[in-house]
Design an enzyme around this catalytic site. Structure first.
Site, PDB file in Angstrom:
ATOM      1  N   SER A   1      -3.564 -11.270  -2.394  1.00 32.82           N
ATOM      2  CA  SER A   1      -2.406 -11.099  -1.496  1.00 32.82           C
ATOM      3  C   SER A   1      -2.381 -12.262  -0.517  1.00 32.82           C
ATOM      4  O   SER A   1      -3.432 -12.846  -0.216  1.00 32.82           O
ATOM      5  CB  SER A   1      -2.540  -9.797  -0.709  1.00 32.82           C
ATOM      6  OG  SER A   1      -1.513  -9.677   0.246  1.00 32.82           O
TER       7      SER A   1
ATOM      8  N   TYR B   1      -6.926  -3.503   5.284  1.00 34.64           N
ATOM      9  CA  TYR B   1      -6.315  -3.884   3.997  1.00 34.64           C
ATOM     10  C   TYR B   1      -6.436  -5.396   3.802  1.00 34.64           C
ATOM     11  O   TYR B   1      -6.827  -5.865   2.728  1.00 34.64           O
ATOM     12  CB  TYR B   1      -4.840  -3.466   3.945  1.00 34.64           C
ATOM     13  CG  TYR B   1      -4.130  -4.054   2.744  1.00 34.64           C
ATOM     14  CD1 TYR B   1      -4.340  -3.536   1.463  1.00 34.64           C
ATOM     15  CD2 TYR B   1      -3.273  -5.157   2.882  1.00 34.64           C
ATOM     16  CE1 TYR B   1      -3.715  -4.095   0.356  1.00 34.64           C
ATOM     17  CE2 TYR B   1      -2.643  -5.716   1.776  1.00 34.64           C
ATOM     18  CZ  TYR B   1      -2.870  -5.175   0.511  1.00 34.64           C
ATOM     19  OH  TYR B   1      -2.259  -5.734  -0.586  1.00 34.64           O
TER      20      TYR B   1
END
Ligand SMILES: NC(=O)c1ccc[n+]([C@@H]2O[C@H](COP(=O)([O-])OP(=O)(O)OC[C@H]3O[C@@H](n4cnc5c(N)ncnc54)[C@H](OP(=O)(O)O)[C@@H]3O)[C@@H](O)[C@H]2O)c1
Length: 232
Positions: free
Chosen positions: A139, A151
């Site tokens: 990501s 995250y």
């Protein structure tokens, strides 16, 4: 780029990026194995994907070793070999280390961090046999920081894992690609307001196929794909 027909295992492929990638590969003539935890979501994907003779769906938790080992074994039993594994299963608990709920964090860390390591461990011997490829879905959150974001830290781990797995895999004839999506409009956001610049999963699916279609001897290491307009 065209590629000869391959067997590709994608974890977490019943919606979003994984499902679009599976569909693209199926439509281009490849054999695909998809996983997810939710059986009815998996069934819904299998029912609409078509190409049933080249598609296998298995309920499996990517954070679980035995489930992961069994998925890889069943893939090889069903299709005869494994040409590529895509560690895509992942999610965001959505809350902050500052004021969030710690009970939500373990499944996220186990899926996002342990999951790709388990898949690599199970798949690498089979990928060595085929001169195959391992793809990790990271990501932009694994390249940049934001406040108290666990995250993001799981995706920083993916960034590290991709490079240390590359060091292990390249002498064994296996390519490793880290694909870092920016903001993509999928169920990942669980109904949160997604800004209008968010991309559809299609360009990420195309990027994964591009990585899988590289000629023998080419190790394409990192692809970062943001929507134009994404500020961070
Ligand atoms: N959307 C974005 O903006 C974005 C940006 C950067 C990176 N990513 C990454 O892209 C990947 C795919 O996300 P997405 O946006 O396509 O989200 P999504 O539509 O929510 O898809 C996630 C898929 O993973 C499955 N899954 C989740 N946890 C799992 C587990 N433990 N074991 C097996 N399957 C699991 C889900 O099915 P079940 O719930 O049934 O298991 C679903 O099929 C993730 O790694 C995510 O972190 C997304």
């Amino acid at each position: 780029m065209t590629m000869t027909s391959k067997t590709v295992l994608i974890t977490g492929a019943t919606s979003g990026i994984g499902a679009h990638t599976a569909q693209l590969l199926l439509d281009r003539g490849h054999r695909v194995v998809v996983t997810g935890r939710n059986e009815s979501k998996l069934k819904a994907f299998l029912d609409q994907a078509g190409h049933a003779d080249r598609l296998l769906g298995l309920v499996a938790d990517a954070a679980d070793w035995q489930a992961t080992e069994s998925v890889v074994t069943r893939t090889v039993e069903h299709f005869g070999a494994l040409d590529a594994a895509v560690a895509n299963a992942g999610f965001m608990s959505g809350d902050s280390i500052g004021d969030g709920d710690p009970a939500l964090w373990s499944p996220m860390v186990l899926t996002n961090v342990l999951g790709p390591a388990l898949l690599a461990h199970a798949a690498l011997p089979h990928l060595e046999a085929t001169g195959g490829r391992l793809v990790l879905i990271g990501s932009v959150a694994g390249l940049k920081n934001s406040p108290a974001n666990l995250y993001s830290a799981t995706k920083w781990a993916t960034t590290g894992l991709a490079e240390n797995l590359r060091l292990h895999a390249t002498p064994r004839g296996i390519g490793v690609t880290l694909v870092n999506p920016g903001m993509i409009d999928t169920p990942f956001w669980q109904g949160a307001d997604v800004p209008p610049f968010a991309l559809s999963p299609q360009p990420i699916a195309e990027a994964i196929c591009f990585a899988l279609g590289q000629p023998a001897g080419v190790d394409l290491n990192t692809l970062t794909i943001r929507p134009i307009g994404q500020p961070a």
